[in-house]
Design a protein around this motif. Sequence first.
Motif, short mmCIF file in Angstrom:
data_model
loop_
_atom_site.label_atom_id
_atom_site.label_comp_id
_atom_site.label_asym_id
_atom_site.label_seq_id
_atom_site.Cartn_x
_atom_site.Cartn_y
_atom_site.Cartn_z
N PRO A 137 0.82 -1.21 0.00
CA PRO A 137 0.00 0.00 0.00
C PRO A 137 0.86 1.27 0.00
O PRO A 137 1.86 1.36 0.72
N GLY A 138 0.48 2.21 -0.87
CA GLY A 138 1.17 3.49 -0.90
C GLY A 138 2.42 3.53 -1.76
O GLY A 138 3.15 4.52 -1.72
N THR A 139 2.67 2.49 -2.56
CA THR A 139 3.91 2.44 -3.36
C THR A 139 3.64 2.43 -4.86
O THR A 139 4.51 2.05 -5.64
N ASP A 140 2.46 2.85 -5.28
CA ASP A 140 2.12 2.80 -6.70
C ASP A 140 3.07 3.64 -7.55
O ASP A 140 3.41 3.25 -8.67
N LEU A 141 3.50 4.79 -7.04
CA LEU A 141 4.39 5.64 -7.82
C LEU A 141 5.74 4.96 -8.01
O LEU A 141 6.32 5.01 -9.11
N ALA A 142 6.25 4.31 -6.97
CA ALA A 142 7.51 3.58 -7.12
C ALA A 142 7.38 2.49 -8.17
O ALA A 142 8.28 2.29 -9.01
N LEU A 143 6.25 1.77 -8.17
CA LEU A 143 6.06 0.69 -9.14
C LEU A 143 5.96 1.25 -10.55
O LEU A 143 6.57 0.71 -11.49
N ALA A 144 5.18 2.31 -10.74
CA ALA A 144 5.03 2.89 -12.08
C ALA A 144 6.37 3.38 -12.62
O ALA A 144 6.68 3.21 -13.81
N ARG A 145 7.19 3.98 -11.75
CA ARG A 145 8.50 4.45 -12.20
C ARG A 145 9.43 3.27 -12.50
O ARG A 145 10.25 3.33 -13.42
N ALA A 146 9.30 2.18 -11.75
CA ALA A 146 10.10 0.99 -12.04
C ALA A 146 9.76 0.44 -13.42
O ALA A 146 10.65 0.03 -14.18
N VAL A 147 8.47 0.42 -13.75
CA VAL A 147 8.04 -0.11 -15.05
C VAL A 147 8.60 0.75 -16.18
O VAL A 147 9.11 0.22 -17.18
N LEU A 148 8.52 2.07 -16.03
CA LEU A 148 9.04 2.93 -17.09
C LEU A 148 10.56 2.81 -17.21
O LEU A 148 11.10 2.73 -18.33
N ALA A 149 11.25 2.79 -16.08
CA ALA A 149 12.72 2.64 -16.13
C ALA A 149 13.11 1.34 -16.81
O ALA A 149 14.07 1.29 -17.60
N ARG A 150 12.36 0.28 -16.52
CA ARG A 150 12.66 -1.01 -17.13
C ARG A 150 12.35 -1.00 -18.63
O ARG A 150 13.11 -1.57 -19.44
N ALA A 151 11.27 -0.35 -19.02
CA ALA A 151 10.94 -0.25 -20.45
C ALA A 151 12.04 0.49 -21.20
O ALA A 151 12.40 0.12 -22.34
N ILE A 152 12.60 1.53 -20.57
CA ILE A 152 13.70 2.26 -21.20
C ILE A 152 14.93 1.36 -21.33
O ILE A 152 15.58 1.32 -22.38
N GLU A 153 15.25 0.62 -20.28
CA GLU A 153 16.40 -0.29 -20.33
C GLU A 153 16.25 -1.32 -21.44
O GLU A 153 17.24 -1.71 -22.08
N ARG A 154 15.03 -1.77 -21.66
CA ARG A 154 14.77 -2.82 -22.66
C ARG A 154 14.58 -2.26 -24.06
O ARG A 154 14.29 -3.02 -25.00
N GLY A 155 14.69 -0.95 -24.21
CA GLY A 155 14.57 -0.35 -25.54
C GLY A 155 13.16 -0.33 -26.07
O GLY A 155 12.95 -0.41 -27.29
N GLU A 156 12.16 -0.21 -25.18
CA GLU A 156 10.76 -0.29 -25.59
C GLU A 156 10.06 1.06 -25.64
O GLU A 156 8.83 1.13 -25.65
N VAL A 157 10.82 2.14 -25.68
CA VAL A 157 10.24 3.48 -25.82
C VAL A 157 9.89 3.72 -27.28
O VAL A 157 10.66 3.36 -28.19
N ASP A 158 8.73 4.32 -27.51
CA ASP A 158 8.33 4.70 -28.87
C ASP A 158 9.01 6.03 -29.19
O ASP A 158 8.45 7.11 -28.99
N GLU A 159 10.25 5.94 -29.67
CA GLU A 159 11.06 7.14 -29.88
C GLU A 159 10.41 8.09 -30.87
O GLU A 159 10.49 9.33 -30.72
N ALA A 160 9.75 7.56 -31.89
CA ALA A 160 9.14 8.42 -32.90
C ALA A 160 8.01 9.26 -32.29
O ALA A 160 7.92 10.47 -32.53
N PHE A 161 7.15 8.62 -31.49
CA PHE A 161 6.07 9.37 -30.87
C PHE A 161 6.61 10.39 -29.87
O PHE A 161 6.15 11.53 -29.81
#
Length: 707
Positions: free
Chosen positions: A207-231
Amino acid sequence: MRCAVGCGHLTGRVDSGYGIDGVRGDVAHPTNRGLACSRGIDETQNPDGEWLTRPYVRRDGELRRTTWDVALSRVVDGFRDVLDRDRHGLAVLGSGQQTNEAAYALGKLARGGFGTRHYDANTTLCMASAVAAYNDAFGSDAPPPTYDDIGDATTHVVWGANPAVAHPVLFRWVVESATEDGSRLIVVDPVETRTAERGDRHVAPDPGTDLALARAVLARAIERGEVDEAFVEEATTGFEALRAELPDPATAAATAGVSLATVDALADAFEDSTLVYWGMGVNQSVQGSDTAGALIDLCLATGNMGPGSGPFSLTGQANSMGTRVCSSKGSWPGMRSFEDPAERRTIAEAWGVPVERLPDDSGPGPVGICEAIDGGPVEAVWAVATNPAAGLPDASAARERLRETFLVVQDAFHTDTTELADVVLPAATWGESDGTAMNMERRISRVRPASDLAPAVRTDLDVITAVGEAVAPGLFPETEPAAVFDELAALTAGTAADLSGVSYDRLREERAVRWPAPSAKSEGGYRYHDDGDWSFRTPSGRARFSTGTHGAAPEPTDESYPLVLTTGREPDGYNTGVRSRDGEADPAVVARVNPATIERTSDGTRSEGAASESGDPLGKTAIEPGEIARLVSRRGSISVRVAADTAVPTGTVWLPIHNGTTNDLTLAATDPRSNEPNYKQCAVALAPAADEVAAEEPRRTKPTADD
C-alpha cells in the motif's frame, strides 16, 4: 444514475402519489444500450436511507419542522450576516450528485454572487489528482479515450480501481475485450479485489507504493529499448528530464514490494495496444497527482496514445465530470483557466458582475475549507448533496468544526451532516430532477423527472436560484433548466470542453452527445488526435512528461499503530452509504483482515493480557473472526466486526468507504497540488473490545418533529 458510467435508464411512474415504479436499462441510449447493474436499478427504485420531506430549522438545540419561507429566510439572513463581515467567511460544498445545471448555478452563486474562495465539491475527494495529472500532461482535463476504445484494446491494465464492483457495466466491456484471443487483463492493487479475481495477472504492490512501481516499469521499459522514440520525438516534451529522475528498476521494485520479474511483466503489457484505467487507489494519496502522471507517462513513452489505447481515469459519482466542467470549483465553465485574467474577465462579463468580485484563486479544497473554520474566516457552510460529516478525512474533527458554523444542509436524505445542521432543506434527487449529466467519457445525457415532487421538496436548481435572487439580485435572469443549460453551453464556446453545439432538442433526438461539440452536428471522439496528427492544449502543442518520484507515507506504521488501514468500495454501496445503509444492519463496520494478521495481533494481545495486573481470566484477549474489536488510529477509535479474508495483504486492514465511521480514522493529509486527501493509507491498531456492548456504535439522533 448512480455512477459515472452514465447508463441511460427508463423509469416508470407510479399510478398515484410520489415515487418510481420500475427501472430498466434504455436500449436506445448510446452509452449502455440497455445494460444496467443491480445497484443502479435498486438505488433508483428502492433506495435505503431516510428521505427528507420537510425543511427543518434548529430551535433550542433540536431540529424542528418548518416552512420553506421560514427556512429560506433563516438561510438568507445567516448568509448576509457572514458576507457583510467577510465574503470568504461563507463556504459552499457542492457535489457530483447534482445536475450540470445545478452545479453551474451553485458555482455561479458561490463565485459570482458571494465571491468566496471557499467553494469546492466532493468530487475533489475522488478525482482531483486525475484532473491535475491530465492538465499537467495535456493542458486540459478529461481522458483522451472513450468507451469506443475498450473493444479495440489488446491489453487492459486496471491500476488502483475495482470496476467489477464500482462500474459493473463498464467492467463487462473490459472483460469481453480481455477474453478475446491475444488479449489480457492485468490488475494492480494491494488487495485481491473482485476485479483482480477476473484478471489474467494480479500485481499486489505494498500500500502506498504505486508511484515507485510505475517508475520501475518505465525505467525497465527504457532499459529494454521499448520506448516509442518516434512518438516521443513528434508529440511530447520533457522526456529527458524524466529519464534523469527515474530510479533503478530493481530498487524501485523492492520499494513497491514486488519482484523485478513482476515489473517486467507489467512492462510487457505496454508493448501492446494498452488502455490503462485507474481510480481512487491512485488518486487518494498525497502523491496522487504524481502517480496519475506516472501512468500517463507510461502511455506517452510507449506510444500508447490513439484509438484502443491511452490513460483512462475512472470517475465515481454520476456527475463527477459535469462538476469538473460546469461548476467553477477548480476552473471556470468550459475548463477555462482560473488564474488567466482574460478568462476571468470573460466570466465576469457573462455573469454581469465586477471582475473584482471573483476570487483570486480556486481555494484550498474541502479539507482546507473545513480547517479554515478554526479561528476563521469560515463562519457559515452550505453543503449541497454532500455529506462532509462522514465523507471528510478525520471526520470526528470535521464534525466538531462544522458544529461551530452556521450550517445549512441541502439534501434528499437524512445524513450525518443534517444531524449537525442549523437549517435542513429537502431537495430532489435523480428521478425527480430535470437537467443533464456527463459521464466519465465526456458524454452528456438528459435527466428527466419520472416522479412529481412531494409538496415540500424542491429541486437543487430551484433552491440555489432562490437563495441567489435574495442575496445577489439579478444574478439569475433565467432559472429554468433548459435556459440555464443554454447559458452554460454558450459560455463554453471555443473552450476545451465546448458544449455550444448541444441543446435539449438535440439530446431529445440523440439521447447523449460527447463533447467537445462546437456545432449541432459535431461530437467528440479520441482527443488531441486528428487525421494522424497530435495537438495538445499546451503552449507547445506537445504532451508533457512529469518528473514525480516516490516519497514516504504521510503516516508510517510504528509499534503503537503497526497496521495499515486502506479503504474501498462495496458492491451495494456508494459514497458515504446514505442510500444503501440498512437501518437494521450491524452498527459495527466489517473490517476485512488477513488471518495471519489476526493471529499475529492476537498473539500480541495475549502477551499483554498475561503481563497486565488484571489479566483476563476468561482468556478473551484474543481477536476472533466474527467478533467485535476496536480499530484505533491517532484520530479516533471505532467498533469493527472482524472478517478473516486472505484477499487482504498481511499487515493491512480494509474498511468500506460507505460506513459513517470509517473516516473517523483516516488522515487529513492532502496532495499539495490537487488537495485530494490521503484516504488510502494511515496507521492503525487492532485491539479486542473490552465490552462488546460498549463497543457497539450508538444510534445517531434523527431530526424530530415539533410536538
